[in-house]
Design a protein around this motif. Structure first.
Motif, short mmCIF file in Angstrom:
data_model
loop_
_atom_site.label_atom_id
_atom_site.label_comp_id
_atom_site.label_asym_id
_atom_site.label_seq_id
_atom_site.Cartn_x
_atom_site.Cartn_y
_atom_site.Cartn_z
N VAL A 84 0.52 -1.13 -0.40
CA VAL A 84 0.28 0.06 0.19
C VAL A 84 1.11 0.81 -0.40
O VAL A 84 0.37 1.78 -0.34
N TYR A 116 -0.15 7.34 5.55
CA TYR A 116 0.08 6.56 3.87
C TYR A 116 0.48 7.32 3.25
O TYR A 116 0.61 8.92 2.68
N PHE A 119 0.33 11.00 0.90
CA PHE A 119 -0.90 11.40 0.71
C PHE A 119 -1.46 11.86 2.38
O PHE A 119 -2.17 13.35 2.05
N THR A 165 -5.11 -2.78 -3.07
CA THR A 165 -5.78 -1.47 -3.99
C THR A 165 -5.61 -1.00 -4.73
O THR A 165 -5.22 -1.84 -6.07
N ARG A 167 -5.60 2.72 -7.17
CA ARG A 167 -4.96 4.51 -7.18
C ARG A 167 -4.54 5.31 -8.26
O ARG A 167 -3.82 4.16 -9.36
N LEU A 172 -5.81 7.37 -3.73
CA LEU A 172 -5.87 5.87 -2.37
C LEU A 172 -6.39 5.55 -2.37
O LEU A 172 -7.75 5.94 -1.11
N VAL A 174 -8.50 1.87 -0.13
CA VAL A 174 -7.30 0.71 0.14
C VAL A 174 -8.52 -0.33 1.05
O VAL A 174 -9.56 0.66 1.64
N LEU A 185 -12.82 3.73 -6.99
CA LEU A 185 -11.74 4.45 -7.17
C LEU A 185 -11.80 5.53 -8.25
O LEU A 185 -11.56 6.72 -8.42
N SER A 205 -6.44 15.29 -3.29
CA SER A 205 -6.04 14.22 -2.32
C SER A 205 -6.81 13.94 -1.90
O SER A 205 -7.32 13.98 -0.72
N VAL A 207 -8.27 9.07 0.36
CA VAL A 207 -7.77 8.32 0.63
C VAL A 207 -9.47 7.96 0.78
O VAL A 207 -9.80 8.64 1.79
#
Length: 409
Positions: A84, A116, A119, A165, A167, A172, A174, A185, A205, A207
């Motif tokens: 990751v 992360y 990120f 994952t 990205r 990103l 997870v 995504l 950005s 997550v």
């Protein structure tokens, strides 16, 4: 007890006869069941080293021998750190919780710190209850986040089991290994330009964490069972109780999110991405402004993906029904109205959204975004409305109620 090859058969028979009338003690357990904090702290340090190195074998070796579930969990965590891209991994044993269990295991509390890479500007830290057991005079890990030990405290998704994952440079995802990260995504990537159009200066950005199911969402967030059962997604700081500067991630409840249609999924993701962009958990703004603005951004984007703007018959249907049934509300929605367990939650969200629409219609979306930023940073709402819109809060409420009256007629 180990019998080497040099033992003669008679000796083996003698040992068997000496033990047959007694309950055999587990060969792997030491003579004491008391917690050993110094040895446990050393085990935690070795685990931190194995995780930072992405060394699956070294991590697995710290589990109780024969405990494949815990061994696999530790190995999966090492894989996650490696695959990751998890930085700043630190583990610190801080003490014991409660009395040892009947089998001699005890619960230790471990501060887990991580971020992360690329990120998170700052690392997150959570307390993770971990079970320990003395085996052959060494302390081994017997559980991570087992319900009977850990209760409902936070368990980072990468410590909860294998993850997958997906990205881009800006997003990103997870996800639990039982979920497909690519679909989330795509939805997240589409949210970024919609948010950036309104929230000026945000460096996109995002997550997105996708636990296995609704119960796993509660575990990820340290919530009581069932707390997130009806919720499709939420934006939450990764460090509990430390909102300022803590990374804010979107946590998706796949049990609800995956049942939505494509347009609804996009609205949910864009709404939560707006919360990340505006650092909503740290905002001092009233809840109606925080949630109404997130819906304003999400629904504005949804309108551009279809043949035209979404009609009010869809975006404000529930609050229109409430107005027809109960008359015009006297005030803007309060925090209790926007609580997840509120009886007319959908109508309250639509009412908050319509208040933000009313503001944007007066001075434009940029002025609305500036209001959210200024009030979120601590400027009184009255000052923000006066300088940005030339209104008092009473003026806003009157204009908002007029819009509601049009809906209810």
């Amino acid at each position: 007890m180990l019998l080497t090859a040099c033992l003669v058969a008679g000796a083996a028979v003698l040992v068997h006869l000496m033990l047959e009338d007694h309950e055999p003690a587990p060969a792997s357990r030491s003579s004491t069941d008391a917690p050993a904090p110094a040895a446990a702290a050393a085990t935690v340090r070795r685990l931190a080293d194995a995780l930072r190195a992405g060394d699956r074998s070294a991590a697995e070796a710290l589990a109780v021998p024969g405990d494949t579930a815990t061994s696999d969990r530790l190995g999966a965590a090492a894989d996650a750190v490696e695959n990751v891209g998890i930085d700043d991994v630190r583990l610190r044993y801080t003490g014991e919780r409660g009395e040892p269990l009947d089998d001699g295991d005890w619960l230790g509390v471990v501060d887990v710190t991580w971020s992360y890479a690329g990120f998170d500007d700052e690392p997150a830290t959570v307390e993770v209850p971990i079970g320990f057991r003395i085996v052959d005079d060494a302390v081994r890990v017997s559980s991570i986040g087992a319900d009977e030990l850990a209760g409902r405290e936070r368990l980072p998704i990468w410590l909860a089991g294998p993850v997958r994952t997906a990205r881009t440079a800006d997003v990103l995802v997870v996800a639990s290994a039982s979920r497909r990260p690519q679909s989330y995504l795509r939805t997240a990537v589409r949210a970024l330009p919609e948010v950036s159009r309104i929230v000026r200066g945000w460096r996109p950005s995002l997550v997105v964490e996708v636990p296995a199911d609704a119960d796993a969402v509660d575990r990820t967030l340290g919530a009581e069972p069932g707390s997130h059962e009806p919720i499709a997604a939420t934006a939450a700081p990764s460090t509990p109780g430390m909102v300022q500067d803590a990374p804010v991630h979107v946590v998706v409840n796949p049990d609800v999110f995956d049942r939505l249609g494509p347009a609804a999924r996009q609205v949910v993701m864009t709404h939560e991405a707006t919360h990340v962009a505006t650092d909503s958990p740290a905002s001092a703004a009233p809840t109606w402004l925080v949630e109404g603005f997130a819906d304003y951004v999400a629904l504005r984007g949804a309108g551009r993906t279809e043949t035209g703007p979404l009609p009010l018959t869809r975006t404000a249907a529930q609050i229109a029904d409430r107005v027809r049934a109960d008359g015009l509300p006297a005030r803007l929605p309060g925090e209790d109205d926007l609580d997840a367990e509120a009886p007319h939650l959908g109508a309250a969200y639509e009412a908050a959204w319509l208040a933000c629409v009313t503001l944007a219609e007066r001075r434009g979306p940029d002025a609305l975004a500036r209001l959210v930023h200024r009030v979120g940073a601590g400027v009184p709402l009255a000052d923000g409305l006066r300088t940005g819109f030339g209104w008092t809060e009473g003026d806003l409420v009157r204009a908002w109620r007029a819009r509601l009256a049009e809906l209810g007629s």
